[in-house]
Design a protein around this motif. Structure first.
Motif, PDB file in Angstrom:
ATOM      1  N   THR A 279     130.839  -3.830  35.456  1.00 14.35           N
ATOM      2  CA  THR A 279     130.489  -4.812  36.486  1.00 14.35           C
ATOM      3  C   THR A 279     129.036  -5.264  36.349  1.00 14.35           C
ATOM      4  O   THR A 279     128.719  -6.425  36.646  1.00 14.35           O
ATOM      5  N   LEU A 280     128.140  -4.387  35.899  1.00 11.33           N
ATOM      6  CA  LEU A 280     126.765  -4.815  35.634  1.00 11.33           C
ATOM      7  C   LEU A 280     126.727  -5.729  34.413  1.00 11.33           C
ATOM      8  O   LEU A 280     126.021  -6.754  34.420  1.00 11.33           O
ATOM      9  N   SER A 281     127.467  -5.378  33.366  1.00 16.63           N
ATOM     10  CA  SER A 281     127.512  -6.228  32.171  1.00 16.63           C
ATOM     11  C   SER A 281     127.985  -7.629  32.534  1.00 16.63           C
ATOM     12  O   SER A 281     127.435  -8.636  32.060  1.00 16.63           O
ATOM     13  N   ARG A 282     128.982  -7.698  33.385  1.00 15.59           N
ATOM     14  CA  ARG A 282     129.515  -8.992  33.820  1.00 15.59           C
ATOM     15  C   ARG A 282     128.483  -9.767  34.635  1.00 15.59           C
ATOM     16  O   ARG A 282     128.334 -10.982  34.475  1.00 15.59           O
ATOM     17  N   PHE A 283     127.756  -9.055  35.499  1.00 14.86           N
ATOM     18  CA  PHE A 283     126.705  -9.705  36.276  1.00 14.86           C
ATOM     19  C   PHE A 283     125.627 -10.266  35.355  1.00 14.86           C
ATOM     20  O   PHE A 283     125.202 -11.419  35.507  1.00 14.86           O
ATOM     21  N   LEU A 284     125.151  -9.455  34.419  1.00 13.63           N
ATOM     22  CA  LEU A 284     124.101  -9.898  33.502  1.00 13.63           C
ATOM     23  C   LEU A 284     124.560 -11.095  32.677  1.00 13.63           C
ATOM     24  O   LEU A 284     123.784 -12.027  32.442  1.00 13.63           O
ATOM     25  N   ARG A 285     125.813 -11.082  32.270  1.00 12.93           N
ATOM     26  CA  ARG A 285     126.341 -12.197  31.480  1.00 12.93           C
ATOM     27  C   ARG A 285     126.398 -13.486  32.301  1.00 12.93           C
ATOM     28  O   ARG A 285     125.900 -14.540  31.861  1.00 12.93           O
ATOM     29  N   ASP A 286     126.989 -13.403  33.485  1.00 16.57           N
ATOM     30  CA  ASP A 286     127.276 -14.612  34.253  1.00 16.57           C
ATOM     31  C   ASP A 286     126.089 -15.144  35.034  1.00 16.57           C
ATOM     32  O   ASP A 286     126.021 -16.352  35.300  1.00 16.57           O
ATOM     33  N   TYR A 287     125.161 -14.261  35.426  1.00 20.02           N
ATOM     34  CA  TYR A 287     124.065 -14.700  36.289  1.00 20.02           C
ATOM     35  C   TYR A 287     122.705 -14.665  35.608  1.00 20.02           C
ATOM     36  O   TYR A 287     121.717 -15.073  36.211  1.00 20.02           O
ATOM     37  N   LEU A 288     122.631 -14.201  34.360  1.00 23.47           N
ATOM     38  CA  LEU A 288     121.392 -14.259  33.594  1.00 23.47           C
ATOM     39  C   LEU A 288     121.610 -14.917  32.228  1.00 23.47           C
ATOM     40  O   LEU A 288     121.003 -15.948  31.933  1.00 23.47           O
ATOM     41  N   TYR A 289     122.471 -14.332  31.418  1.00 27.48           N
ATOM     42  CA  TYR A 289     122.661 -14.808  30.044  1.00 27.48           C
ATOM     43  C   TYR A 289     123.160 -16.249  30.003  1.00 27.48           C
ATOM     44  O   TYR A 289     122.583 -17.098  29.304  1.00 27.48           O
ATOM     45  N   VAL A 290     124.199 -16.564  30.761  1.00 28.38           N
ATOM     46  CA  VAL A 290     124.749 -17.933  30.750  1.00 28.38           C
ATOM     47  C   VAL A 290     123.746 -18.936  31.310  1.00 28.38           C
ATOM     48  O   VAL A 290     123.518 -19.998  30.694  1.00 28.38           O
TER      49      VAL A 290
END
Length: 457
Positions: free
Chosen positions: A285-296
């Protein structure tokens, strides 16, 4: 009130379950307010001083979301997100940046020494996820009680998993006692709770005795021998997994007992055959957060290779800093960002790495970088790395039995969630879970009761 404590297991949780199911049947309209109240009691048990902080953050963000729904003022949501991050920064990072500033000639910034409120990183990220989706038009408005429960629901308020509003808000409208599978959900939740407790108490906590003394010695400037270095590095590799995945199993199990399904957070990460695969399995869930709200938002893979590599590096470095206000955490995240970037380049070059080799390389990288995550300073990390490379005396014998057992359980799998949902309801299973639960209680009463590692973040 630790999940692995008598006061929680024998007092708070049974009382909360009885109250919840009684209210759910007799006065369903009061079920959600009751869960909010129970969540605040649970949170306040740790430190009642921070209850107003949690309540104030919920009220402020809900009022901002409501104001945005009425006016659609574009700057309102970004300002709210900045405010949430500023609050997190004051409590968690002010002293860290003050120490960095004091390294500059002529600069003197006083530390404020604020206590870190438990769970502030997690409930701040929950606010940010909802507000960002609200501004993007993906999230609707919710009433104060629902929003308060989304932020403060006690199984996940302290250490996750990070739950998106879309994964749980619709469940608040259901009558868990009226579902045909209500009893099955409760039973599987109880099994998950017992399994998570067993992972923490029988596998995670014993490894602390292999890990903590060595890192303490390294922090005191003592040399770390070859055997001790490998013992503590491998020990922490599996300690943090069983500690955190055990907590997650407990959180998911407790939520199921209240009729709510939370997202999984681990999928046998030590079977990963690449670093990208590892982060799809670890703290999902942290990986998903970092992907969707930082990386993208930084550009992701849509604006060329240099931008993608930069976004990966920055995202993981910030992810490392999120774990703790220290340069070692920043370095740990930056190394993972560089490793993920190397993986992108490898795939671009179409180099094919056999799965066994990929698993070996990933495992070595993850294990070695865990040293930075655990070490209190670079000097302590360097002492452990010297021992790993054989630059220090051999030290005491390598204690391998508990580590070997932990390694087998962690790599062979399956996850607790999958195992529990595959097991058919049987009387023998109920007896086995009851015995396991009693053994856990006896172990808790006999040994030191370790706090969960992720509570410090």
């Amino acid at each position: 009130m630790l999940f692995n404590s008598y006061v929680f297991l024998l007092a708070f949780l049974p009382a909360a379950l009885v109250l919840h199911w009684t209210v759910a049947r007799a006065a369903p309209a009061w079920r959600l307010p009751l869960l909010v109240g129970l969540s605040f009691v649970f949170y306040g048990w740790w430190d009642v001083r921070f209850v107003p902080l949690l309540a104030g953050s919920i009220l402020a963000n809900w009022l901002i979301a409501r104001a945005y729904g009425r006016s659609s003022t574009r700057w309102l949501i970004p300002a709210a997100i900045v405010g949430n991050l500023a609050l997190l920064g004051v409590f968690k990072y002010f002293d860290f940046f003050a120490d960095l500033a004091n390294l500059l000639p002529g600069v003197e910034v006083s530390r404020i020494g604020l206590a870190l409120p438990l769970g502030i990183s997690f409930f701040t990220f929950h606010h940010i996820m909802y507000l960002a989706d609200l501004r993007a038009g993906r999230a609707p408005a919710f009433g104060l009680i629902k929003y308060a429960l989304y932020i403060s629901f006690f199984p996940q308020v302290l250490a996750g998993p990070l739950v998106r509003w879309s994964e749980i808000m619709h469940q608040f409208d259901e009558r868990p006692d009226a579902r045909p599978d209500a009893a099955e959900r409760f039973g599987r939740g109880l099994v998950l709770l017992a399994v998570g407790l067993a992972k923490k108490v029988f596998l995670g906590d014993p490894l602390a005795a292999y890990v903590n003394p060595v890192f303490l010695a390294a922090a005191q400037g003592k040399p770390v021998g070859f055997a001790e270095a490998w013992q503590t590095t491998l020990g922490f590799t599996f300690q943090i997994y069983f500690d955190f995945s055990g907590y997650t199993d407990m959180a998911l199990g407790i939520a199921l007992m209240f009729g709510l399904v939370l997202p999984q957070n681990f999928d046998v990460p030590y079977r990963a055959t690449s670093l990208q695969d590892f982060w799809r399995r670890w703290h999902m869930t942290l990986s998903r957060f970092l992907r969707d709200y930082l990386y993208v938002p930084m550009g992701g893979n849509r604006h060329g290779l240099p931008r993608q590599l930069g976004a990966l590096f920055a995202t993981m470095a910030l992810g490392g800093l999120w774990h703790g206000a220290g340069l070692t955490f920043l370095a740990w995240g930056a190394l993972h960002g560089a490793g993920l970037g190397a993986g992108v380049l490898t795939r671009r070059a179409r180099w094919s790495i056999p799965a066994p080799m990929g698993w070996a390389l990933t495992s070595v990288f993850v294990v070695l970088t865990w040293v930075l995550f655990r070490a209190p300073s670079f000097d302590a990390a360097l002492a452990v790395y010297k021992g790993l490379l054989g630059f220090s005396p051999g030290g005491t014998g390598f204690k391998w039995r508990t580590i070997a057992l932990a390694a087998l359980v962690a790599t062979i799998g399956p996850t607790a969630w999958n195992a529990v949902h595959r097991l058919p309801p049987r009387r023998s299973l109920a007896i086995a879970v009851a015995v396991l639960f009693v053994l856990v209680l006896l172990k808790i009463g006999d040994d030191a009761n370790y706090e969960f590692i992720y509570f410090q973040f």
